[in-house]
Motif scaffolding. Structure first.
Motif, PDB file in Angstrom:
ATOM      1  N   ASP A   1      31.328  54.588  17.672  1.00  0.00           N
ATOM      2  CA  ASP A   1      32.257  54.869  16.580  1.00  0.00           C
ATOM      3  C   ASP A   1      33.685  54.473  16.924  1.00  0.00           C
ATOM      4  N   GLU A   2      33.954  54.176  18.198  1.00  0.00           N
ATOM      5  CA  GLU A   2      35.297  53.746  18.605  1.00  0.00           C
ATOM      6  C   GLU A   2      35.368  52.227  18.579  1.00  0.00           C
ATOM      7  N   ALA A   3      36.083  51.691  17.588  1.00  0.00           N
ATOM      8  CA  ALA A   3      36.102  50.244  17.369  1.00  0.00           C
ATOM      9  C   ALA A   3      36.713  49.484  18.538  1.00  0.00           C
ATOM     10  N   ASP A   4      37.738  50.041  19.209  1.00  0.00           N
ATOM     11  CA  ASP A   4      38.365  49.320  20.301  1.00  0.00           C
ATOM     12  C   ASP A   4      37.412  49.159  21.489  1.00  0.00           C
ATOM     13  N   ILE A   5      36.623  50.204  21.769  1.00  0.00           N
ATOM     14  CA  ILE A   5      35.644  50.097  22.864  1.00  0.00           C
ATOM     15  C   ILE A   5      34.577  49.063  22.508  1.00  0.00           C
TER      16      ILE A   5
ATOM     17  N   SER B   1      17.462  42.424  21.475  1.00  0.00           N
ATOM     18  CA  SER B   1      16.867  42.650  22.792  1.00  0.00           C
ATOM     19  C   SER B   1      17.355  43.958  23.393  1.00  0.00           C
ATOM     20  N   LEU B   2      18.619  44.316  23.091  1.00  0.00           N
ATOM     21  CA  LEU B   2      19.216  45.487  23.723  1.00  0.00           C
ATOM     22  C   LEU B   2      20.101  46.231  22.736  1.00  0.00           C
ATOM     23  N   LEU B   3      20.048  47.562  22.832  1.00  0.00           N
ATOM     24  CA  LEU B   3      20.931  48.429  22.058  1.00  0.00           C
ATOM     25  C   LEU B   3      21.801  49.212  23.038  1.00  0.00           C
ATOM     26  N   LEU B   4      23.124  48.969  22.987  1.00  0.00           N
ATOM     27  CA  LEU B   4      24.091  49.774  23.748  1.00  0.00           C
ATOM     28  C   LEU B   4      24.506  50.913  22.832  1.00  0.00           C
ATOM     29  N   LEU B   5      24.126  52.134  23.178  1.00  0.00           N
ATOM     30  CA  LEU B   5      24.208  53.245  22.236  1.00  0.00           C
ATOM     31  C   LEU B   5      25.055  54.388  22.796  1.00  0.00           C
ATOM     32  N   ASP B   6      26.136  54.703  22.083  1.00  0.00           N
ATOM     33  CA  ASP B   6      26.977  55.824  22.485  1.00  0.00           C
ATOM     34  C   ASP B   6      26.258  57.142  22.183  1.00  0.00           C
ATOM     35  N   ILE B   7      26.311  58.075  23.130  1.00  0.00           N
ATOM     36  CA  ILE B   7      25.606  59.345  22.948  1.00  0.00           C
ATOM     37  C   ILE B   7      26.292  60.213  21.902  1.00  0.00           C
ATOM     38  N   ARG B   8      27.621  60.339  22.021  1.00  0.00           N
ATOM     39  CA  ARG B   8      28.344  61.266  21.138  1.00  0.00           C
ATOM     40  C   ARG B   8      29.040  60.494  20.019  1.00  0.00           C
ATOM     41  N   MET B   9      28.537  60.657  18.803  1.00  0.00           N
ATOM     42  CA  MET B   9      29.129  60.027  17.627  1.00  0.00           C
ATOM     43  C   MET B   9      29.125  61.042  16.492  1.00  0.00           C
ATOM     44  N   PRO B  10      30.070  60.958  15.578  1.00  0.00           N
ATOM     45  CA  PRO B  10      30.054  61.858  14.417  1.00  0.00           C
ATOM     46  C   PRO B  10      28.849  61.544  13.532  1.00  0.00           C
ATOM     47  N   GLY B  11      28.368  62.542  12.842  1.00  0.00           N
ATOM     48  CA  GLY B  11      27.184  62.333  12.022  1.00  0.00           C
ATOM     49  C   GLY B  11      25.936  62.340  12.894  1.00  0.00           C
ATOM     50  N   MET B  12      25.211  61.243  12.855  1.00  0.00           N
ATOM     51  CA  MET B  12      23.997  61.127  13.652  1.00  0.00           C
ATOM     52  C   MET B  12      24.360  60.781  15.094  1.00  0.00           C
ATOM     53  N   SER B  13      23.929  61.616  16.040  1.00  0.00           N
ATOM     54  CA  SER B  13      24.249  61.379  17.448  1.00  0.00           C
ATOM     55  C   SER B  13      23.398  60.255  18.014  1.00  0.00           C
ATOM     56  N   GLY B  14      23.811  59.761  19.173  1.00  0.00           N
ATOM     57  CA  GLY B  14      23.049  58.717  19.853  1.00  0.00           C
ATOM     58  C   GLY B  14      21.652  59.182  20.225  1.00  0.00           C
ATOM     59  N   VAL B  15      21.529  60.464  20.559  1.00  0.00           N
ATOM     60  CA  VAL B  15      20.210  61.013  20.903  1.00  0.00           C
ATOM     61  C   VAL B  15      19.281  60.924  19.696  1.00  0.00           C
ATOM     62  N   GLU B  16      19.782  61.264  18.517  1.00  0.00           N
ATOM     63  CA  GLU B  16      18.965  61.189  17.307  1.00  0.00           C
ATOM     64  C   GLU B  16      18.582  59.751  16.994  1.00  0.00           C
ATOM     65  N   VAL B  17      19.527  58.832  17.185  1.00  0.00           N
ATOM     66  CA  VAL B  17      19.243  57.411  16.948  1.00  0.00           C
ATOM     67  C   VAL B  17      18.141  56.939  17.892  1.00  0.00           C
ATOM     68  N   LEU B  18      18.245  57.327  19.159  1.00  0.00           N
ATOM     69  CA  LEU B  18      17.230  56.951  20.149  1.00  0.00           C
ATOM     70  C   LEU B  18      15.853  57.457  19.726  1.00  0.00           C
ATOM     71  N   GLU B  19      15.785  58.718  19.319  1.00  0.00           N
ATOM     72  CA  GLU B  19      14.498  59.303  18.929  1.00  0.00           C
ATOM     73  C   GLU B  19      13.903  58.577  17.727  1.00  0.00           C
ATOM     74  N   LYS B  20      14.745  58.287  16.718  1.00  0.00           N
ATOM     75  CA  LYS B  20      14.250  57.596  15.526  1.00  0.00           C
ATOM     76  C   LYS B  20      13.827  56.166  15.858  1.00  0.00           C
TER      77      LYS B  20
END
Length: 387
Positions: free
Chosen positions: A12-16, A50-69
């Motif tokens: 969710d952080e555009a600069d990162i 090939s790869l998803l770089l996924l932040d764990i803590r995000m507003p709304g749906m967290s990275g953990v939820e995204v991983l599970e789905k």
């Protein structure tokens, strides 16, 4: 031209995300950015990464939820979690849920690139393994249709000649034709064993458990094998207890197991030798007398909790099996060093027996010594049919 590896950055952080895009694209990767979990899932559904770089803590749906789905959807994209320092334990939990790795913010560029490269390579290895597994499945299917069916047709044609329906034949010709039929049947048996072993290991072997009369199953099978014993010039003795129950088993699987054991016994027993099949029930208190080896107990640790057990034995007067081979002969493509290729076989029959017996809730083992013959033992739980 080599296709670029596509990486989806979800943060969710555009600069990162921009910093990551610049560094990864400098290394030749193709990147895309998703600002939140919902966008990420939508992009994964439309394109292959090939790869998803996924932040764990995000507003709304967290990275953990995204991983599970992502894992629930069957998506094979590799996932590397991104976490702030102090949240490593959460990242480790994510790895247990299907992530390949994690990186801590702020990033060490070299470390990040190494982890990305490793995750991409691991995914390539996994996809290659899946491809090989699919090829194996295709090969097994080919065995079933493209080899077994023609051999069955050959058996039928030879049998017509053996029976004299195409003209008279003499006893010597009949013997050669019968030998050809036996060889073809052995190939069909090898194919059946290979197919069923594959189904057992893949968890796709249908077991039709229903009430069956054990006495009738064994009597029917041994009646059919009497002529085979006579051709092998081996005496077949059958001893069945008067207490054999009607119990819940898969008739086809049990018949195949006993048939495989008897077929092996005939094969490895010399002329004028004896093969003895016995079957009776025992109480759990009598099990210690059987001297069951540890490798057999491990096949079904809860078996001995049963009050009553079906005990089946196939004993021969063959050359025996070396002690060091007693456990390994139940593995695929393994034969005792005491056997010879002249006796045929591919080391599949006993592997099928082990898997089938395990799926019936039982155990199988062998007692043998060089020069003393062999005795294969099976214990099954007496799950008696209640009318």
């Amino acid at each position: 031209m080599k296709t670029p590896v596509k990486i989806l950055i979800t943060d969710d952080e555009a600069d990162i995300a921009l910093i990551l895009k610049l560094h990864l694209e400098d290394q030749g990767y193709e990147t895309a950015w998703a600002k939140d979990g919902e966008t990420c899932l939508a992009m994964l559904a439309k394109d292959t990464y090939s790869l998803l770089l996924l932040d764990i803590r995000m507003p709304g749906m967290s990275g953990v939820e995204v991983l599970e789905k992502t894992r629930q959807s069957g998506c094979d994209t590799a996932v590397v979690m991104m976490t702030a320092h102090g949240s490593e334990s959460l990242a480790v939990d994510c790895m247990k849920k299907g992530a390949q790795d994690y990186v801590a913010k702020p990033f060490d560029l070299n470390d990040l690139l190494q982890r990305v490269e490793r995750a991409v390579e691991n995914r390539i290895t996994l996809l290659e393994k899946q491809r090989l597994e699919q090829e194996k499945d295709d090969f097994v299917s080919m065995l079933s249709h493209d080899l077994k069916n023609p051999i069955t047709a050959v058996i039928g044609s030879i049998d017509i000649m053996r029976e004299g329906r195409l003209g008279a034949i003499n006893p010597e010709q009949a013997e050669y034709l019968q030998s050809a039929i036996d060889s073809c049947n052995e190939v069909v048996s090898m194919i059946d064993n290979l197919l069923d072993i594959h189904r057992f290991e893949a968890g796709r072997m249908p077991m039709k458990i229903r009430p069956e009369n054990i006495h009738e199953i064994i009597s029917s099978l041994t009646g059919r094998l009497t002529m085979l014993a006579q051709r092998e010039e081996v005496k077949l003795t059958v001893q069945l207890g008067s207490d054999l129950p009607t119990m819940d088993v898969d008739r086809r699987a049990l018949t195949r197991v006993i048939g495989n054991l008897l077929g092996n016994a005939f094969k490895f027993t010399p002329v004028d030798g004896e093969v003895k099949l016995s079957c009776h029930t025992i109480s759990s208190s009598s099990v210690e007398e059987l001297e069951i080896p540890p490798y057999a107990i491990s096949q079904s640790p809860t078996l001995l909790d049963s009050d009553r057990l079906l005990c089946l034995s196939v004993k021969d007067t063959g050359s025996g099996i070396p002690e060091e081979d007693l456990e390994s002969i139940f593995d695929r493509f393994v034969q005792s060093r005491q056997s010879s290729r002249a006796q045929g076989g591919a080391g599949l029959g006993l592997a099928f027996c082990k898997l089938a017996v395990q799926n019936l809730g039982g155990i199988i083992w062998v007692k043998s010594a060089i020069g003393s013959g062999s005795e294969f033992m099976i214990l099954l739980p007496c799950k008696e049919f209640q009318a």
